[in-house]
Scaffold this motif. Sequence first.
Motif, PDB file in Angstrom:
ATOM      1  N   ASP A  80       0.847  -1.195   0.000  1.00 17.08           N
ATOM      2  CA  ASP A  80       0.000   0.000   0.000  1.00 17.08           C
ATOM      3  C   ASP A  80       0.885   1.248   0.000  1.00 17.08           C
ATOM      4  O   ASP A  80       2.101   1.171   0.132  1.00 17.08           O
ATOM      5  N   ARG A  81       0.272   2.395  -0.165  1.00 17.87           N
ATOM      6  CA  ARG A  81       1.045   3.637  -0.191  1.00 17.87           C
ATOM      7  C   ARG A  81       0.686   4.539   0.981  1.00 17.87           C
ATOM      8  O   ARG A  81       0.532   5.738   0.851  1.00 17.87           O
ATOM      9  N   ASP A  82       0.581   3.953   2.129  1.00 19.88           N
ATOM     10  CA  ASP A  82       0.301   4.689   3.362  1.00 19.88           C
ATOM     11  C   ASP A  82       1.509   5.560   3.694  1.00 19.88           C
ATOM     12  O   ASP A  82       2.587   5.062   3.972  1.00 19.88           O
ATOM     13  N   LYS A  83       1.296   6.882   3.654  1.00 22.29           N
ATOM     14  CA  LYS A  83       2.405   7.807   3.892  1.00 22.29           C
ATOM     15  C   LYS A  83       2.664   8.043   5.377  1.00 22.29           C
ATOM     16  O   LYS A  83       3.684   8.596   5.747  1.00 22.29           O
ATOM     17  N   LYS A  84       1.748   7.655   6.238  1.00 18.34           N
ATOM     18  CA  LYS A  84       1.900   7.885   7.666  1.00 18.34           C
ATOM     19  C   LYS A  84       2.654   6.747   8.355  1.00 18.34           C
ATOM     20  O   LYS A  84       3.184   6.925   9.439  1.00 18.34           O
ATOM     21  N   ALA A  85       2.662   5.587   7.753  1.00 16.77           N
ATOM     22  CA  ALA A  85       3.287   4.417   8.382  1.00 16.77           C
ATOM     23  C   ALA A  85       4.130   3.681   7.344  1.00 16.77           C
ATOM     24  O   ALA A  85       4.096   3.992   6.160  1.00 16.77           O
ATOM     25  N   TYR A  86       4.849   2.703   7.804  1.00 11.95           N
ATOM     26  CA  TYR A  86       5.636   1.866   6.898  1.00 11.95           C
ATOM     27  C   TYR A  86       4.674   1.117   5.971  1.00 11.95           C
ATOM     28  O   TYR A  86       3.671   0.581   6.434  1.00 11.95           O
ATOM     29  N   PRO A  87       4.959   1.089   4.660  1.00 16.83           N
ATOM     30  CA  PRO A  87       4.049   0.398   3.729  1.00 16.83           C
ATOM     31  C   PRO A  87       3.799  -1.053   4.130  1.00 16.83           C
ATOM     32  O   PRO A  87       4.716  -1.771   4.507  1.00 16.83           O
ATOM     33  N   ARG A  88       2.535  -1.453   4.039  1.00 11.83           N
ATOM     34  CA  ARG A  88       2.144  -2.825   4.375  1.00 11.83           C
ATOM     35  C   ARG A  88       2.012  -3.652   3.109  1.00 11.83           C
ATOM     36  O   ARG A  88       1.520  -3.169   2.092  1.00 11.83           O
ATOM     37  N   GLU A  89       2.389  -4.904   3.201  1.00 11.22           N
ATOM     38  CA  GLU A  89       2.254  -5.817   2.082  1.00 11.22           C
ATOM     39  C   GLU A  89       0.779  -6.202   1.944  1.00 11.22           C
ATOM     40  O   GLU A  89       0.138  -6.591   2.917  1.00 11.22           O
ATOM     41  N   ILE A  90       0.211  -6.035   0.739  1.00  5.04           N
ATOM     42  CA  ILE A  90      -1.223  -6.281   0.520  1.00  5.04           C
ATOM     43  C   ILE A  90      -1.460  -7.231  -0.657  1.00  5.04           C
ATOM     44  O   ILE A  90      -2.527  -7.243  -1.244  1.00  5.04           O
ATOM     45  N   THR A  91      -0.475  -8.040  -0.987  1.00  7.18           N
ATOM     46  CA  THR A  91      -0.567  -8.927  -2.149  1.00  7.18           C
ATOM     47  C   THR A  91      -1.810  -9.807  -2.102  1.00  7.18           C
ATOM     48  O   THR A  91      -2.458 -10.034  -3.133  1.00  7.18           O
ATOM     49  N   ASP A  92      -2.185 -10.283  -0.927  1.00  4.39           N
ATOM     50  CA  ASP A  92      -3.344 -11.177  -0.818  1.00  4.39           C
ATOM     51  C   ASP A  92      -4.667 -10.482  -1.133  1.00  4.39           C
ATOM     52  O   ASP A  92      -5.666 -11.147  -1.374  1.00  4.39           O
ATOM     53  N   ARG A  93      -4.676  -9.152  -1.153  1.00  6.56           N
ATOM     54  CA  ARG A  93      -5.911  -8.403  -1.444  1.00  6.56           C
ATOM     55  C   ARG A  93      -6.010  -7.955  -2.898  1.00  6.56           C
ATOM     56  O   ARG A  93      -7.057  -7.489  -3.339  1.00  6.56           O
TER      57      ARG A  93
END
Length: 90
Positions: A64-77
Amino acid sequence: MDDIKTIINWISVKDKIPTTYGWYMTICVPRNYEEFNKNPSEMNDWIAQFGIDKTWFNNGNFFDRDKKAYPREITDRIVYWAEIPNVPQL
């Protein structure tokens, strides 16, 4: 996706994933997608309203491109992806 008209060449993640790192357009399902399995029309409504995004791909995973936190892996979505088209320059 054969039954809908689109100018974007959407590719199912079941068929192929990108081969190079970079930004891609993606269609994803919500975080709580298991709850939508009982009602596919609600899932489709959610996807139509919120499911398209610009997503980073690297080392076989989407993030994801969350600018407030470290990017999370979202491959399963992620269900579909496409290359981002060239945009007009000023």
